[in-house]
Design a protein around this motif. Sequence first.
Motif, short mmCIF file in Angstrom:
data_model
loop_
_atom_site.label_atom_id
_atom_site.label_comp_id
_atom_site.label_asym_id
_atom_site.label_seq_id
_atom_site.Cartn_x
_atom_site.Cartn_y
_atom_site.Cartn_z
N GLY A 91 0.84 -1.20 0.00
CA GLY A 91 0.00 0.00 0.00
C GLY A 91 0.87 1.25 0.00
O GLY A 91 0.67 2.17 0.78
N PHE A 92 1.86 1.26 -0.87
CA PHE A 92 2.89 2.31 -0.82
C PHE A 92 2.33 3.71 -0.99
O PHE A 92 2.84 4.66 -0.41
CB PHE A 92 3.98 2.05 -1.87
CG PHE A 92 3.51 2.14 -3.29
CD1 PHE A 92 3.62 3.34 -3.98
CD2 PHE A 92 2.99 1.04 -3.95
CE1 PHE A 92 3.19 3.43 -5.29
CE2 PHE A 92 2.57 1.11 -5.25
CZ PHE A 92 2.64 2.32 -5.92
N ASP A 93 1.27 3.82 -1.75
CA ASP A 93 0.67 5.15 -1.95
C ASP A 93 0.30 5.81 -0.64
O ASP A 93 0.41 7.02 -0.49
CB ASP A 93 -0.58 5.03 -2.82
CG ASP A 93 -0.27 5.33 -4.28
OD1 ASP A 93 0.92 5.53 -4.58
OD2 ASP A 93 -1.22 5.37 -5.07
N GLU A 94 -0.16 4.97 0.28
CA GLU A 94 -0.57 5.53 1.58
C GLU A 94 0.61 6.11 2.33
O GLU A 94 0.46 7.01 3.14
CB GLU A 94 -1.28 4.47 2.41
CG GLU A 94 -2.67 4.20 1.86
CD GLU A 94 -3.46 3.26 2.73
OE1 GLU A 94 -3.35 3.36 3.97
OE2 GLU A 94 -4.17 2.42 2.15
N TYR A 95 1.78 5.58 2.08
CA TYR A 95 2.98 6.14 2.69
C TYR A 95 3.34 7.46 1.99
O TYR A 95 3.55 8.48 2.62
CB TYR A 95 4.16 5.19 2.55
CG TYR A 95 4.12 3.98 3.44
CD1 TYR A 95 4.53 4.07 4.77
CD2 TYR A 95 3.69 2.75 2.96
CE1 TYR A 95 4.52 2.96 5.60
CE2 TYR A 95 3.67 1.63 3.78
CZ TYR A 95 4.09 1.74 5.10
OH TYR A 95 4.08 0.64 5.90
#
Length: 153
Positions: A91-95
Amino acid sequence: MGKIILKGLEETEEFGEKLGSLLKPGDIVSLIGDLGAGKTTLTKSIGKGLGIEDYITSPTFTLVNEYKGKYWVYHFDVYRLDNIEELDDLGFDEYFYSNGVSIIEWGDRIEKFLPKEKINIQIEKGKELDDRIVTIFGEGNRLEELVKELNIN
Ligand SMILES: Nc1ncnc2c1ncn2[C@@H]1O[C@H](COP(=O)(O)OP(=O)(O)OP(=O)(O)O)[C@@H](O)[C@H]1O
Ligand SMILES: [Mg+2]
């Protein structure tokens, strides 16, 4: 864009700490440089400037380590990433679109998945063994602001 020559480890650490103290929630730092150039070393100093007291080590078995300093700090190392789905699973976008600060070693390897507005930092070896040449470049106001605040050009 800005370029600075750092004479020795101490100057590199000072630079990293200063940069860390200037970072703000949502900033994304993409670290670019060869093996052993000093990306992790620089991250440690940036972390210090961000008030992280934990000992920062490069994430190896995971893609990301999370630390809490002044803000949440997410330290990625995507060197071993061989499948972009691994990033998706994380869920890299959330980072990257969070209120934390993201620092990504080998960020150039996932360039197209990173937000356009980010702080690219290239670190290269200099003339002497411990010298480093740091180049900051990228798009966006934050980059311009930081280059000014760091007093480099
Ligand atoms: N001025 C300097 N800045 C950064 N590192 C330096 C400097 N002078 C000497 N070094 C040494 O160079 C090495 C840099 O290693 P480091 O793990 O930080 O590199 P890296 O870019 O993260 O490598 P990798 O691609 O393997 O993750 C360290 O042993 C560090 O002590
Ligand atoms: Mg490293």
